[in-house]
Design a protein around this motif. Sequence first.
Motif, short mmCIF file in Angstrom:
data_model
loop_
_atom_site.label_atom_id
_atom_site.label_comp_id
_atom_site.label_asym_id
_atom_site.label_seq_id
_atom_site.Cartn_x
_atom_site.Cartn_y
_atom_site.Cartn_z
N LEU A 1 9.00 1.18 -8.35
CA LEU A 1 9.89 2.23 -8.82
C LEU A 1 11.32 1.72 -8.98
O LEU A 1 12.12 2.32 -9.71
N GLU A 2 11.64 0.67 -8.26
CA GLU A 2 12.98 0.09 -8.33
C GLU A 2 12.86 -1.40 -8.06
O GLU A 2 11.80 -1.89 -7.68
N ALA A 3 13.95 -2.12 -8.31
CA ALA A 3 13.93 -3.56 -8.06
C ALA A 3 13.66 -3.83 -6.57
O ALA A 3 14.15 -3.12 -5.69
N ILE A 4 12.85 -4.84 -6.31
CA ILE A 4 12.53 -5.23 -4.93
C ILE A 4 13.04 -6.66 -4.74
O ILE A 4 12.39 -7.62 -5.14
N PRO A 5 14.25 -6.81 -4.20
CA PRO A 5 14.81 -8.16 -4.02
C PRO A 5 14.11 -8.91 -2.90
O PRO A 5 13.63 -8.30 -1.94
N CYS B 1 5.86 -10.79 2.62
CA CYS B 1 5.63 -9.35 2.60
C CYS B 1 6.90 -8.62 3.01
O CYS B 1 7.69 -9.13 3.82
N LEU B 2 7.08 -7.43 2.48
CA LEU B 2 8.15 -6.54 2.89
C LEU B 2 7.57 -5.15 3.11
O LEU B 2 6.63 -4.74 2.41
N PRO B 3 8.11 -4.38 4.08
CA PRO B 3 7.62 -3.01 4.25
C PRO B 3 7.99 -2.16 3.05
O PRO B 3 9.06 -2.31 2.45
N GLY B 4 7.08 -1.26 2.67
CA GLY B 4 7.34 -0.42 1.52
C GLY B 4 6.83 0.99 1.73
O GLY B 4 6.15 1.29 2.72
N ASN C 1 4.59 2.83 4.86
CA ASN C 1 3.14 3.08 4.91
C ASN C 1 2.36 1.98 4.21
O ASN C 1 1.16 2.10 4.01
N CYS C 2 3.05 0.89 3.81
CA CYS C 2 2.35 -0.23 3.18
C CYS C 2 3.18 -1.49 3.33
O CYS C 2 4.37 -1.45 3.72
N LEU C 3 2.55 -2.61 3.04
CA LEU C 3 3.24 -3.89 2.95
C LEU C 3 3.19 -4.34 1.49
O LEU C 3 2.13 -4.34 0.87
N ILE C 4 4.35 -4.70 0.95
CA ILE C 4 4.43 -5.18 -0.42
C ILE C 4 4.25 -6.69 -0.41
O ILE C 4 5.00 -7.41 0.25
N GLU C 5 3.21 -7.17 -1.09
CA GLU C 5 2.97 -8.62 -1.15
C GLU C 5 3.83 -9.21 -2.27
O GLU C 5 3.68 -8.85 -3.44
N LEU C 6 4.72 -10.10 -1.91
CA LEU C 6 5.72 -10.58 -2.84
C LEU C 6 5.34 -11.92 -3.45
O LEU C 6 4.86 -12.81 -2.75
N PRO C 7 5.55 -12.08 -4.75
CA PRO C 7 5.31 -13.39 -5.37
C PRO C 7 6.39 -14.38 -4.95
O PRO C 7 7.42 -14.01 -4.38
N ARG D 1 1.20 -6.08 -5.88
CA ARG D 1 0.07 -5.88 -4.97
C ARG D 1 0.59 -5.41 -3.61
O ARG D 1 1.58 -5.93 -3.10
N ILE D 2 -0.09 -4.41 -3.05
CA ILE D 2 0.34 -3.87 -1.74
C ILE D 2 -0.88 -3.73 -0.85
O ILE D 2 -2.03 -3.70 -1.31
N ARG D 3 -0.62 -3.63 0.45
CA ARG D 3 -1.66 -3.38 1.44
C ARG D 3 -1.27 -2.15 2.26
O ARG D 3 -0.25 -2.18 2.95
#
Length: 255
Positions: free
Chosen positions: A186-190, A197-200, A227-233, A245-247
């Motif tokens: 929904l927005e930039a994820i720096p 991973c970052l919490p999302g 409520n999820c972890l954002i898997e970052l490239p 991709r998220i978990r």
Amino acid sequence: MSPLPLLGFVAWSGTGKTTLLECLIPRLVARGLRLGVLKHTHHAFDIDQPGKDSHRLRQAGAAQVMAASSLRHALIQETPGGEPPFEALLARFDASALDLLLVEGFKYRRFPKVELHRAALGRPLLFPDDPDIIALVSDAPQATTLPRFAFDELDAIADFVCARQSRLDAHDPSPVPPLRLLARALEAIPNPAREACLPGYLSQDADGHLQVRPASGFMPSALLPANCLIELPARAAISPGERVRIRPLPGGGLP
């Protein structure tokens, strides 16, 4: 009914149920789901071909013949008394080896279903009269509050199936492997530190599409737990609108 979660795909003949499932199943398997399929078909179908040993033995009078190899096995069983009960067919599946059973057809049975509809066929919609239909795949706009997808929105349909499965798993005390889903940023994820991973915070829009933003993107007064972890490239940032991709975190659920 069945210890397995069921999700049906129902439609009038010629709508393309098998074609859609053929394209959808690889996407669900890639996200970690172990799938089974129960397909309702024409009464005269036969997977056992004349000339094969199993066919010869069945023609000789055996009511049940199992062909087995090191890779797979199949049981061919005659049912002269008519079609077996739906519950008996479900019981044939090994629930311990599957996460979800997709059911093609059986539209008049009670279980959660996705309806497929093509306007050109001129057939009526099923969902107004079937309370078990939870989503609609259609090639034309329809007046409904159900989540609705076009036939080519396969990733979005997979998002919907996986999100529903994640909610079911949250209520299941048995251990299950973590799901990996795709959601739109929904927005930039720096990610200047190149974290893995970052919490999302994962949510759904009115059409059932998954969307995610970093948990740190909320104002403190509106802070919601991740409520999820954002898997970052392996790069510095994810752009708005990009699929990531998220978990889902255990017990995190979806709004």
